[in-house]
Design a protein around this motif. Sequence first.
Motif, PDB file in Angstrom:
ATOM      1  N   PRO A   1       0.846  -1.201   0.000  1.00 57.78           N
ATOM      2  CA  PRO A   1       0.000   0.000   0.000  1.00 57.78           C
ATOM      3  C   PRO A   1       0.885   1.257   0.000  1.00 57.78           C
ATOM      4  CG  PRO A   1      -0.682  -1.561   1.711  1.00 57.78           C
ATOM      5  CD  PRO A   1       0.654  -2.009   1.217  1.00 57.78           C
TER       6      PRO A   1
ATOM      7  N   GLU B   1      -6.170  -4.864   4.958  1.00 56.43           N
ATOM      8  CA  GLU B   1      -5.930  -5.517   3.666  1.00 56.43           C
ATOM      9  C   GLU B   1      -6.939  -6.635   3.413  1.00 56.43           C
ATOM     10  OE1 GLU B   1      -1.915  -6.109   2.092  1.00 56.43           O
ATOM     11  OE2 GLU B   1      -1.163  -5.460   4.052  1.00 56.43           O
TER      12      GLU B   1
ATOM     13  N   ASP C   1      -2.959  -2.447  -7.923  1.00 54.20           N
ATOM     14  CA  ASP C   1      -3.294  -2.382  -6.500  1.00 54.20           C
ATOM     15  C   ASP C   1      -4.798  -2.508  -6.380  1.00 54.20           C
ATOM     16  OD1 ASP C   1      -3.697  -1.968  -3.860  1.00 54.20           O
ATOM     17  OD2 ASP C   1      -2.782   0.026  -3.768  1.00 54.20           O
TER      18      ASP C   1
END
Length: 332
Positions: free
Chosen positions: A168, A213, A297
């Motif tokens: 991240p 996450e 991502d």
Amino acid sequence: MAEGFRYHQGRPSDDEVVAGIQSGVVAFDANVLLNFYEADPKTRRKRVELLGMLGDSLFIPFQVKEEFHRRRKESARSVSKEYAALRTAVAELKKVGAAFGRVNKATSKSRDPVSVSKARNVITECIHDLLGQIENLEREDPHIVDLAEDPVLAGLVSVFEGHVAEIPSARKIAKRVREFVEIRVPLGIPPGFRDVTKGDEAQAAGDYLIWSELIGCAKSRQVDLVFVTDDLKSDWWVEGSRENPTAAHPSLIAEFGRETAGRRYFQVTANEFFARAVRALGDPPVDRTSIDMSNTDPYEGEFEDGPTSPGLIASVLDDSLYMEISRSEPPF
């Protein structure tokens, strides 16, 4: 009206967990992977094979990868440290043997030197024999891992390719750490508030970084999630003992459902997972094509201000407080 007052609790049935493994995402905590270092080679190989059979449903949070590598060498040396502790104990026994029959100068009492010598010789022979047996046991112990080769790491790398989350952004990590420290810890919101004294703020927030996450993955893929962890603290589990936790903390189940539009969250220990994985997975799938996460991502934009308190984070820590991770590093 009754639904709004319902309290999420109770363990899921075996059938529900099996269904979650078959149709959802399965993620692992670092402690589960680190425990592979203490497993015998046969058990280790079987468990790595089961991980590989998960195929595209396998998910490893970036924070789990970081914690695994930070603690990997210590875990790999854990069995060797036990043998070292045995040798230390024997060294203390040597001191006792050397002091046997020593003359007491205060009272001038003495012992027969012949009998004392015999006793010391017996003690020395026993210690020498004991050290030899310890050395042989250590040499033949299948749990000893050679870090130069590290079969545990090699096995995990072989199945985790393409299933480890991208790092991240530093800004996103900083927001999560600040929310953990300023909001979740004071309010006792799980997970991780029991780790508040562990290292610096970023390290103390490790469980919450993993949790964020997990939510991001389930939200992005719109699937249920099974999280496998051997962290048995009360900020993950309720109702059972540390050895036999009964159910995931209700707050975790509620938050997960709220942030993922009703997706289900299953939490099991490693032993529970591997006992059910054989039933859930059966034979290895023919197609084990991995999802390539190296350039994307999937969590970009997910709950930018944190999953439970949008808008409450007014500032972030400077990016320089965080380690810069090379994009060219190995996938696990």
